[in-house]
Scaffold this motif. Structure first.
Motif, PDB file in Angstrom:
ATOM      1  N   UNK A 114      -2.588  27.292  72.251  1.00  0.00           N
ATOM      2  CA  UNK A 114      -0.766  27.656  72.513  1.00  0.00           C
ATOM      3  C   UNK A 114      -0.991  29.062  73.156  1.00  0.00           C
ATOM      4  N   UNK A 115      -1.002  29.098  74.804  1.00  0.00           N
ATOM      5  CA  UNK A 115      -0.760  30.061  75.003  1.00  0.00           C
ATOM      6  C   UNK A 115       0.021  31.542  74.467  1.00  0.00           C
ATOM      7  N   UNK A 116       1.110  30.933  74.772  1.00  0.00           N
ATOM      8  CA  UNK A 116       2.606  31.906  73.638  1.00  0.00           C
ATOM      9  C   UNK A 116       2.059  32.555  72.850  1.00  0.00           C
ATOM     10  N   UNK A 117       1.591  32.051  71.350  1.00  0.00           N
ATOM     11  CA  UNK A 117       1.316  32.751  69.841  1.00  0.00           C
ATOM     12  C   UNK A 117      -0.086  32.600  69.552  1.00  0.00           C
ATOM     13  N   UNK A 118      -0.940  31.900  70.570  1.00  0.00           N
ATOM     14  CA  UNK A 118      -2.712  32.284  70.789  1.00  0.00           C
ATOM     15  C   UNK A 118      -2.961  31.223  69.667  1.00  0.00           C
ATOM     16  N   UNK A 119      -2.109  29.984  69.333  1.00  0.00           N
ATOM     17  CA  UNK A 119      -2.796  29.368  68.284  1.00  0.00           C
ATOM     18  C   UNK A 119      -3.472  28.458  68.457  1.00  0.00           C
ATOM     19  N   UNK A 120      -4.267  28.293  67.769  1.00  0.00           N
ATOM     20  CA  UNK A 120      -5.409  27.411  68.646  1.00  0.00           C
ATOM     21  C   UNK A 120      -5.890  26.318  67.145  1.00  0.00           C
ATOM     22  N   UNK A 121      -6.949  25.724  67.441  1.00  0.00           N
ATOM     23  CA  UNK A 121      -7.834  24.947  66.075  1.00  0.00           C
ATOM     24  C   UNK A 121      -8.712  24.446  67.021  1.00  0.00           C
ATOM     25  N   UNK A 122      -9.596  24.011  65.743  1.00  0.00           N
ATOM     26  CA  UNK A 122     -10.873  23.072  66.894  1.00  0.00           C
ATOM     27  C   UNK A 122     -11.333  22.036  66.010  1.00  0.00           C
ATOM     28  N   UNK A 123     -11.719  21.252  66.526  1.00  0.00           N
ATOM     29  CA  UNK A 123     -12.753  20.140  65.421  1.00  0.00           C
ATOM     30  C   UNK A 123     -14.483  19.636  66.528  1.00  0.00           C
ATOM     31  N   UNK A 124     -15.146  19.949  66.181  1.00  0.00           N
ATOM     32  CA  UNK A 124     -16.083  19.363  66.371  1.00  0.00           C
ATOM     33  C   UNK A 124     -16.463  17.713  66.145  1.00  0.00           C
ATOM     34  N   UNK A 125     -16.906  17.118  66.857  1.00  0.00           N
ATOM     35  CA  UNK A 125     -16.965  15.879  67.079  1.00  0.00           C
ATOM     36  C   UNK A 125     -18.567  15.205  67.550  1.00  0.00           C
ATOM     37  N   UNK A 126     -19.127  13.792  67.141  1.00  0.00           N
ATOM     38  CA  UNK A 126     -20.187  13.767  67.352  1.00  0.00           C
ATOM     39  C   UNK A 126     -19.581  12.629  67.913  1.00  0.00           C
ATOM     40  N   UNK A 127     -18.593  11.929  68.374  1.00  0.00           N
ATOM     41  CA  UNK A 127     -18.482  11.121  69.635  1.00  0.00           C
ATOM     42  C   UNK A 127     -16.908  11.332  70.360  1.00  0.00           C
ATOM     43  N   UNK A 128     -17.237  11.741  71.215  1.00  0.00           N
ATOM     44  CA  UNK A 128     -15.724  11.689  72.051  1.00  0.00           C
ATOM     45  C   UNK A 128     -14.881  10.592  72.384  1.00  0.00           C
ATOM     46  N   UNK A 129     -13.827  10.111  71.671  1.00  0.00           N
ATOM     47  CA  UNK A 129     -13.405   8.901  71.721  1.00  0.00           C
ATOM     48  C   UNK A 129     -11.682   8.733  71.861  1.00  0.00           C
ATOM     49  N   UNK A 130     -10.986   8.187  72.315  1.00  0.00           N
ATOM     50  CA  UNK A 130      -9.820   8.349  72.951  1.00  0.00           C
ATOM     51  C   UNK A 130      -8.729   8.738  71.681  1.00  0.00           C
ATOM     52  N   UNK A 131      -9.072   7.905  70.932  1.00  0.00           N
ATOM     53  CA  UNK A 131      -8.757   7.730  69.250  1.00  0.00           C
ATOM     54  C   UNK A 131      -8.192   9.288  68.840  1.00  0.00           C
ATOM     55  N   UNK A 132     -10.015  10.094  68.779  1.00  0.00           N
ATOM     56  CA  UNK A 132     -10.442  11.366  68.585  1.00  0.00           C
ATOM     57  C   UNK A 132      -9.594  12.248  68.894  1.00  0.00           C
ATOM     58  N   UNK A 133      -9.553  12.095  70.262  1.00  0.00           N
ATOM     59  CA  UNK A 133      -8.494  13.408  71.197  1.00  0.00           C
ATOM     60  C   UNK A 133      -6.968  13.428  71.122  1.00  0.00           C
ATOM     61  N   UNK A 134      -6.726  11.984  70.283  1.00  0.00           N
ATOM     62  CA  UNK A 134      -5.192  11.471  70.763  1.00  0.00           C
ATOM     63  C   UNK A 134      -4.265  12.343  69.231  1.00  0.00           C
ATOM     64  N   UNK A 135      -5.257  11.305  68.049  1.00  0.00           N
ATOM     65  CA  UNK A 135      -5.281  12.389  66.543  1.00  0.00           C
ATOM     66  C   UNK A 135      -5.139  13.580  66.993  1.00  0.00           C
ATOM     67  N   UNK A 136      -5.928  14.477  67.144  1.00  0.00           N
ATOM     68  CA  UNK A 136      -6.265  15.608  66.930  1.00  0.00           C
ATOM     69  C   UNK A 136      -5.370  16.152  68.205  1.00  0.00           C
ATOM     70  N   UNK A 137      -4.648  16.166  69.698  1.00  0.00           N
ATOM     71  CA  UNK A 137      -3.704  16.279  69.940  1.00  0.00           C
ATOM     72  C   UNK A 137      -2.502  16.051  69.067  1.00  0.00           C
ATOM     73  N   UNK A 138      -1.889  15.376  68.649  1.00  0.00           N
ATOM     74  CA  UNK A 138      -0.934  14.753  67.821  1.00  0.00           C
ATOM     75  C   UNK A 138      -1.112  15.685  66.571  1.00  0.00           C
ATOM     76  N   UNK A 139      -1.994  16.268  65.698  1.00  0.00           N
ATOM     77  CA  UNK A 139      -1.909  17.067  64.316  1.00  0.00           C
ATOM     78  C   UNK A 139      -1.665  18.240  65.111  1.00  0.00           C
ATOM     79  N   UNK A 140      -2.004  18.552  66.381  1.00  0.00           N
ATOM     80  CA  UNK A 140      -1.733  20.013  66.001  1.00  0.00           C
ATOM     81  C   UNK A 140       0.102  19.925  67.333  1.00  0.00           C
ATOM     82  N   UNK A 141       0.247  18.513  67.757  1.00  0.00           N
ATOM     83  CA  UNK A 141       1.490  19.148  67.901  1.00  0.00           C
ATOM     84  C   UNK A 141       2.482  18.872  66.557  1.00  0.00           C
ATOM     85  N   UNK A 142       1.980  18.112  66.112  1.00  0.00           N
ATOM     86  CA  UNK A 142       3.044  18.036  64.315  1.00  0.00           C
ATOM     87  C   UNK A 142       3.521  19.803  64.305  1.00  0.00           C
TER      88      UNK A 142
END
Length: 142
Positions: A114-142
């Motif tokens: 998040x550019x304005x406050x430089x908040x960040x999160x990282x998720x290492x993964x074995x497989x890129x899936x739509x569900x993994x990406x969607x869940x990760x983004x939704x958790x960060x947005x909340x």
């Protein structure tokens, strides 16, 4: 992607094919934008404040499938999150990998920023899936 119009002053006498090409490259943003020195300016000037980076090896045999799934997830967040591909093999991208405190052995990984406050999160993964990406983004947005 962010529905923002940029204009090149065509009345300027110093506009040539090279400058026009640079203008288009800097301002084109697809569902997934590959990060490189040319697109970096457009990425940094985007009105979208959330950036999701897929940091991966483009030479991997798994890359085409990862990208297909990453692009599918990008469509779900169009206009909310800027999806960026970072090739971990490029020397110029080593600084990005280290910024998120990642090692090559931890890739592929998703990094959200998040550019304005430089908040960040990282998720290492074995497989890129739509569900993994969607869940990760939704958790960060909340």
């Amino acid at each position: 992607v962010d529905n923002d119009r940029k204009d090149l002053d065509m009345n300027s006498k110093d506009v040539d094919a090279e400058k026009m090409t640079r203008f288009v490259r800097m301002n084109e943003l697809r569902l997934v934008t590959e990060y490189n020195p040319v697109t970096a300016i457009g990425v940094m000037q985007s009105s979208l404040q959330l950036h999701l980076l897929l940091i991966t090896d483009k030479m991997s045999p798994k890359h085409p499938e990862r990208m297909r799934r990453y692009k599918a997830a990008a469509g779900l967040f169009k206009g909310k999150i800027l999806f960026i591909l970072v090739d971990s093999n490029l020397k110029s991208n080593e600084q990005i990998v280290s910024f998120f405190k990642l090692k090559k052995s931890q890739l592929p990984a998703l990094a959200i920023f998040h550019a304005p406050d430089e908040e960040q999160d990282v998720l290492t993964l074995d497989e890129v899936s739509v569900d993994h990406v969607q869940d990760f983004c939704n958790r960060f947005l909340q």
